[in-house]
Design an enzyme around this catalytic site. Structure first.
Site, PDB file in Angstrom:
ATOM      1  N   GLY A  93       4.335   5.795  -7.917  1.00  0.00           N
ATOM      2  CA  GLY A  93       4.406   5.033  -9.157  1.00  0.00           C
ATOM      3  C   GLY A  93       5.270   3.809  -8.965  1.00  0.00           C
ATOM      4  N   ASP A 255      -1.301   3.398  -0.919  1.00  0.00           N
ATOM      5  CA  ASP A 255      -0.815   2.746  -2.143  1.00  0.00           C
ATOM      6  C   ASP A 255      -0.665   1.241  -1.956  1.00  0.00           C
ATOM      7  OD1 ASP A 255       1.348   4.072  -0.503  1.00  0.00           O
ATOM      8  OD2 ASP A 255       2.578   2.666  -1.615  1.00  0.00           O
ATOM      9  N   ASN A 256      -0.886   0.761  -0.731  1.00  0.00           N
ATOM     10  CA  ASN A 256      -0.833  -0.679  -0.464  1.00  0.00           C
ATOM     11  C   ASN A 256      -2.217  -1.263  -0.192  1.00  0.00           C
ATOM     12  OD1 ASN A 256       1.935  -0.718  -0.750  1.00  0.00           O
ATOM     13  ND2 ASN A 256       2.342  -0.443   1.426  1.00  0.00           N
TER      14      ASN A 256
END
Length: 487
Positions: A93, A255-256
């Site tokens: 998150g 997440d990138n």
């Protein structure tokens, strides 16, 4: 696009909407930035502000980019997502970022406006939620350089200092970056939805992403399979563009990887100088997982995690869904190779296609690796009339003759070839030592002159006519170079 309440553009240009906030509440938490003590403007991207429909004259308020004040219509929130970090799955998150809203431009485009380094959120996981000046300026420089190179990327609107100290390996000046993105939806956002194991939430996220980025997929017989195919195509093109300029992302966690197809999160990134597929600059990538030559394979691995997340939507029959997903993922290599080969032909001035072109390209790269030739400068030299004198080595001269013979088998003139090559081979990239030099001056004593000079040079990377100071073209004299993620 989900329905939103559109407000008229205000005098200073802010026109924020909040379609992402209409997703189920598991994907976001309303949360305000943490005010800082003494915000000061370091750099403001006025051309970008104007393209967003903002009035640069009204943006000289550093409090606006530090989180102390909010633009009209902002409804700040932190986004939830997960990610495989160096292969290990983690629920994540926005631990130090706040989404202010989505700016609608005069052309009707939609861009996230996000503060990075704006304080703790419910996802901070014991982190301080802050960022330091060096990494935020690095993201500003590299993201703007990537945009000038024509590579899809998030952009940087502003960097401000906070007047507060942030503790990493040493006390460092705190800073906040304002990032502009087509969206911040990631592969990890879908992994997060899949981990919650609630199909309605997963479907809501998929439908939203399709409407925002891939509306054509919604009209197909299998919209979620078409969505996966479209993401794969866009990522194959993106990673090929990275490879064509020697860019190394450094931390290709899931997440990138943004589903918009933009380069996102410029942590331990750098540009390769001496050509070597094993090149790694990140201080934390001890095994070379994210080396230059591994980036296509890692992209495919990341996309496989996206495909796994989408299985419940792709087909109600699990084995059939898996077959469809595997077939899609299996096409990534072919699509990457297509985009890379098209780009390499352009770099070599080849307007036609021949079956031996891959061998010609591989021979050049093999020579470059053996000779430790600079990636950018080799292609830059080939784009000039003096390329035959680039190296006295027999192996290079033999390759050069093969290339010249290949050029004679197309109808394009020599001037057309050279002009095309200059459009595809940058004369200038962000040399690692020049970036570090500019950041050291800015962070160490507040001297922005080197930074501003560097940005000016990087703004026109394909202009082979301007007289660049030689210092911006020469590789670093030091073989050892490390970058750090900044967290």
């Amino acid at each position: 696009m989900p329905a939103t309440s559109t407000s008229p553009s205000l005098p200073h240009g802010w026109r924020l909407e909040h379609s992402y906030a209409q997703l189920p509440s598991v994907f976001h938490v309303a949360y305000k930035p943490t005010p800082v003590s003494r915000p000061e403007m370091v750099i403001l991207n006025r051309p970008l502000a104007e393209s967003l429909g903002l009035d640069p004259a009204s943006l000289d308020n550093p409090a606006l980019f530090a989180g102390n004040a909010l633009p009209p219509g902002a409804h700040p929130l932190a986004q939830a997502y997960a990610g495989h970090q160096f292969g290990n799955f983690t629920m994540l998150g926005d631990g130090r970022a706040i989404l202010l809203g989505e700016q609608l431009t005069p052309d009707g485009e939609r861009f996230d406006i996000q503060l990075k380094g704006s304080g703790q959120t419910p996802f901070s996981r014991r982190g301080d939620g802050r960022a330091t000046l060096g990494p935020m300026l690095r993201e500003y420089v590299i993201s703007e350089a990537m945009d000038a190179l024509g590579i899809p990327t998030t952009r940087s609107l502003a960097v401000v200092t906070t007047g507060e100290v942030v503790y990493r390996t040493a006390p460092l000046p705190g800073a906040v970056l304002t990032r502009v993105a087509a969206s911040h939806i990631r592969v990890g956002t879908f992994e997060y939805a899949a981990a919650l194991d609630e199909k309605p939430n997963l479907q809501a996220l998929a439908d939203y992403t399709i409407q925002r980025h891939y509306p054509q997929a919604a009209t197909t017989a299998q919209p979620y399979a078409a969505f996966l195919d479209a993401v794969i195509e866009r990522q194959a093109a993106l990673i090929a563009r990275w490879q064509l300029v020697g860019f190394i992302h450094g931390v290709m966690n899931t997440d990138n990887m943004a589903l918009s197809g933009e380069t996102i999160d410029y942590g331990p990134c750098a540009f390769m100088e001496a050509y070597d597929p094993a090149t790694v600059f990140s201080s934390i990538d001890h095994g070379g997982r994210y080396a230059y030559g591994s980036q296509p394979q890692i992209a495919q691995w990341n996309l496989a995690r996206l495909a796994e997340s989408l299985l419940p939507l792709i087909h109600q029959d699990a084995p059939q869904a898996l077959d469809i997903a595997n077939e899609s993922i299996g096409r990534f290599g072919e699509r990457f190779q297509h985009h890379w080969l098209v780009g390499m032909r352009a770099k070599l001035g080849l307007f036609t296609e021949e079956s031996d072109d891959p061998a010609l390209i591989d021979s050049l790269l093999e020579w470059m690796q053996r000779s430790q030739a600079d990636f950018t400068n080799t292609f830059r030299a080939l784009s000039s009339a003096s390329s035959a004198m680039h190296s006295p080595e027999p192996a290079y001269r033999e390759w050069h003759q093969r290339w010249q013979d290949r050029l004679t088998r197309q109808t394009s003139s020599a001037s057309e070839v050279m002009a095309s090559m200059r459009r595809h081979n940058p004369a200038i990239i962000p040399r690692n030592h020049k970036v570090e030099e500019a950041l050291a001056a800015a962070v160490g004593n507040g001297d922005l002159r080197l930074l501003e000079r560097l940005l000016a040079v990087l703004a026109n990377p394909y202009d082979h006519t301007q007289e660049h100071p030689e210092e911006f073209s020469l590789p670093s004299k030091s073989e050892a170079y490390q970058t750090f993620c900044g967290t």
